[in-house]
Design an enzyme around this catalytic site. Structure first.
Site, PDB file in Angstrom:
ATOM      1  N   ARG A 273      53.071  36.111  40.304  1.00  0.00           N
ATOM      2  CA  ARG A 273      52.046  36.637  41.369  1.00  0.00           C
ATOM      3  C   ARG A 273      52.182  38.130  41.850  1.00  0.00           C
ATOM      4  NH1 ARG A 273      51.860  31.326  42.533  1.00  0.00           N
ATOM      5  NH2 ARG A 273      50.161  32.068  43.605  1.00  0.00           N
TER       6      ARG A 273
ATOM      7  N   HIS B  47      30.976  21.360  45.229  1.00  0.00           N
ATOM      8  CA  HIS B  47      32.119  21.233  44.756  1.00  0.00           C
ATOM      9  C   HIS B  47      33.249  19.990  45.183  1.00  0.00           C
ATOM     10  CE1 HIS B  47      31.833  24.264  41.922  1.00  0.00           C
ATOM     11  NE2 HIS B  47      31.755  25.221  43.332  1.00  0.00           N
TER      12      HIS B  47
ATOM     13  N   ARG C  86      38.665  24.475  41.813  1.00  0.00           N
ATOM     14  CA  ARG C  86      39.085  25.008  40.538  1.00  0.00           C
ATOM     15  C   ARG C  86      39.893  23.726  39.857  1.00  0.00           C
ATOM     16  NH1 ARG C  86      42.288  30.104  41.602  1.00  0.00           N
ATOM     17  NH2 ARG C  86      42.586  30.196  39.007  1.00  0.00           N
TER      18      ARG C  86
ATOM     19  N   PRO D 198      45.557  26.534  50.280  1.00  0.00           N
ATOM     20  CA  PRO D 198      46.662  25.595  51.081  1.00  0.00           C
ATOM     21  C   PRO D 198      48.456  25.804  50.493  1.00  0.00           C
ATOM     22  CG  PRO D 198      45.620  25.032  48.569  1.00  0.00           C
ATOM     23  CD  PRO D 198      44.967  26.092  48.755  1.00  0.00           C
ATOM     24  N   GLU D 199      48.920  26.019  51.633  1.00  0.00           N
ATOM     25  CA  GLU D 199      50.189  26.822  51.702  1.00  0.00           C
ATOM     26  C   GLU D 199      50.344  25.527  52.957  1.00  0.00           C
ATOM     27  OE1 GLU D 199      52.797  30.237  51.308  1.00  0.00           O
ATOM     28  OE2 GLU D 199      51.065  31.026  50.180  1.00  0.00           O
TER      29      GLU D 199
ATOM     30  N   LYS E  79      53.292  20.811  50.370  1.00  0.00           N
ATOM     31  CA  LYS E  79      52.325  20.722  49.929  1.00  0.00           C
ATOM     32  C   LYS E  79      51.638  19.900  49.900  1.00  0.00           C
ATOM     33  CE  LYS E  79      53.376  25.264  48.662  1.00  0.00           C
ATOM     34  NZ  LYS E  79      53.487  25.711  47.128  1.00  0.00           N
TER      35      LYS E  79
END
Length: 280
Positions: free
Chosen positions: A260, A92, A111, A2-3, A58
């Site tokens: 990053r 999940h 996550r 997801p961007e 986002k």
DNA sequence: ACGGATGTTCGCGC
DNA sequence: CGCGCGAACATCCG
């Protein structure tokens, strides 16, 4: 994944699957995705019809009848998925919305860096997560004057500045890495050292990389994305450290900026940018 | 098996 | 007080 492009893709999927339809049943088990809200609080959406899904940066904003809404941030691994009647739930799955025809929309997030927040539509529009965002990098791009004014006073590096959602909303590590390469701007260049021309190049590069990634997602790759099929890395430099620069052949390097990984060409993206010396 | 992964927030030190 | 940095969150994948 997801961007901004992946979130926009999710927005389009959710509208296709749910717009104008009623949610028959919601199952939202306790998980970190709720960030402390009660699982029961989601039952207010039962029987409600989805009116629209908006995206800001986002962040997804689902508007329902009865002045109800749902905010959805996908974090690092969040996805919205459609299960046909009788299909097994994905792994999940953190929330399931049953449609009147029995199909189930799942929010999958291994996550759990993503989150869901239910509430009244007007209250959610004032949510701090939404209010803290700068203009959307795709729907409301800044002029080069505006962006230049925002960064020309900062000693922070340009990569950090472009990742800052309060300046421009929607870019992440991949899109910023790609845009800096295309604009030939060094990721470690302090904001105050960018020329107006470099800011213009960056804005062009941002819209180019967003457009290209969006196009990839809505074509066949979108289907691959949904099916989790493995596709080769579609990016120009992201995750290509050690490979030759597609422009000049210099070996691409990887450094860490704010924790990053950041791939760049040490020849095309030199630190002095267009200031400093004219040699080169 | 170890290291890294598309995001955000919090706390610490300067 | 503001800024910058690292860690934390939780799990999977190569």
């Amino acid at each position: 994944m997801p961007e901004l492009p992946e979130v926009e893709f999710s927005r389009q999927c959710l509208e296709r699957w749910l717009k104008g339809r009623r949610l028959l049943e919601l199952t939202v088990p306790e998980s970190r995705v709720l960030r402390g809200a009660s699982p029961q609080s989601f039952s207010v959406l039962e029987g409600a019809t989805l009116l629209q899904v908006r995206r800001h940066g986002k962040l997804l904003c689902l508007q329902f009848e009865r002045e109800l809404g749902l905010l959805s941030h996908l974090g690092m691994t969040g996805k919205w998925l459609l299960s046909r009647v009788g299909e097994e739930a994905p792994s999940h799955s953190r929330a399931r919305f049953t449609r009147e025809d029995g199909a189930v929309i799942h929010y999958q997030d291994p996550r759990m860096f993503g989150w869901l927040k239910v509430g009244s539509w007007s209250e959610l529009l004032e949510d701090r997560h939404l209010r803290s965002l700068g203009p959307d990098a795709w729907d409301a791009p800044l002029s080069s004057e505006e962006l230049h004014n925002k960064i020309r006073v900062s000693r922070r590096n340009i990569k950090d500045l472009l990742m800052d959602q309060s300046i421009l909303a929607g870019l992440g590590n991949i899109q910023v890495t790609e845009a800096l390469f295309r604009a030939r701007v060094s990721p470690i260049l302090p904001g105050k050292d960018l020329s107006r021309e470099q800011v213009e190049s960056l804005l062009e590069a941002i819209s180019w990389t967003l457009k290209r990634t969006l196009a990839d997602l809505s074509q066949e790759e979108g289907i691959a994305y949904l099916n989790e099929a493995k596709v080769p890395n579609p990016f120009v430099v992201y995750q290509r450290a050690g490979e030759p620069c597609p422009r000049c052949g210099t070996k691409l390097e990887s450094i860490r900026i704010s924790g990053r990984s950041t791939v760049f060409c040490p020849h095309c993206q030199r630190g002095e940018g267009l200031l400093g010396r004219g040699e080169g």
